[in-house]
Design a protein around this motif. Structure first.
Motif, PDB file in Angstrom:
ATOM      1  N   ASP A   4      -3.414  -2.338   2.616  1.00 11.50           N
ATOM      2  CA  ASP A   4      -4.683  -3.061   1.962  1.00 11.50           C
ATOM      3  C   ASP A   4      -5.851  -2.775   3.237  1.00 11.50           C
ATOM      4  O   ASP A   4      -5.579  -3.136   4.351  1.00 11.50           O
ATOM      5  CB  ASP A   4      -4.661  -4.510   2.325  1.00 11.50           C
ATOM      6  N   PRO A   5      -6.815  -2.333   2.890  1.00  9.13           N
ATOM      7  CA  PRO A   5      -8.070  -1.583   3.537  1.00  9.13           C
ATOM      8  C   PRO A   5      -8.883  -2.811   4.429  1.00  9.13           C
ATOM      9  O   PRO A   5      -9.519  -2.799   5.200  1.00  9.13           O
ATOM     10  CB  PRO A   5      -8.927  -1.087   2.705  1.00  9.13           C
ATOM     11  N   ARG A   6      -8.326  -4.177   3.830  1.00  3.26           N
ATOM     12  CA  ARG A   6      -9.197  -5.299   4.507  1.00  3.26           C
ATOM     13  C   ARG A   6      -8.476  -5.752   5.867  1.00  3.26           C
ATOM     14  O   ARG A   6      -9.027  -6.752   6.586  1.00  3.26           O
ATOM     15  CB  ARG A   6      -9.380  -6.494   3.655  1.00  3.26           C
ATOM     16  N   HIS A   7      -7.116  -5.299   5.873  1.00  8.18           N
ATOM     17  CA  HIS A   7      -6.336  -5.555   7.097  1.00  8.18           C
ATOM     18  C   HIS A   7      -6.028  -4.277   7.910  1.00  8.18           C
ATOM     19  O   HIS A   7      -4.969  -3.872   7.822  1.00  8.18           O
ATOM     20  CB  HIS A   7      -5.103  -6.284   6.565  1.00  8.18           C
ATOM     21  N   PRO A   8      -6.812  -3.715   8.764  1.00  4.25           N
ATOM     22  CA  PRO A   8      -6.720  -2.704   9.440  1.00  4.25           C
ATOM     23  C   PRO A   8      -5.841  -2.771  10.426  1.00  4.25           C
ATOM     24  O   PRO A   8      -5.042  -1.841  10.892  1.00  4.25           O
ATOM     25  CB  PRO A   8      -8.203  -2.432  10.159  1.00  4.25           C
ATOM     26  N   HIS A  11      -2.379  -1.386   9.379  1.00  2.00           N
ATOM     27  CA  HIS A  11      -2.178   0.078   9.064  1.00  2.00           C
ATOM     28  C   HIS A  11      -1.407   0.791  10.339  1.00  2.00           C
ATOM     29  O   HIS A  11      -1.907   0.424  11.375  1.00  2.00           O
ATOM     30  CB  HIS A  11      -3.366   0.862   9.105  1.00  2.00           C
TER      31      HIS A  11
END
Length: 49
Positions: A4-8, A11
């Motif tokens: 999810d890109p809202r939770h870097p 990653h």
């Protein structure tokens, strides 16, 4: 784990980076390019005289 890109923070980096080495190499390469340009400009200015 999701991508999810809202939770870097979730990653996972593909490879580890050393920011200090990257910045140092960047400055070194940039200085080298400018130094070569300065030498070429000096040689050309001396040949034009």
């Amino acid at each position: 784990m999701s991508n999810d890109p809202r939770h870097p923070e979730l990653h996972v980096y593909e490879e580890q980076r050393n920011d200090l080495i990257d910045v140092g190499l960047g400055f070194g390469v940039f200085f080298g390019v400018l130094f070569v340009i300065a030498i070429v400009a000096t040689v050309i200015s001396l040949l034009v005289k």
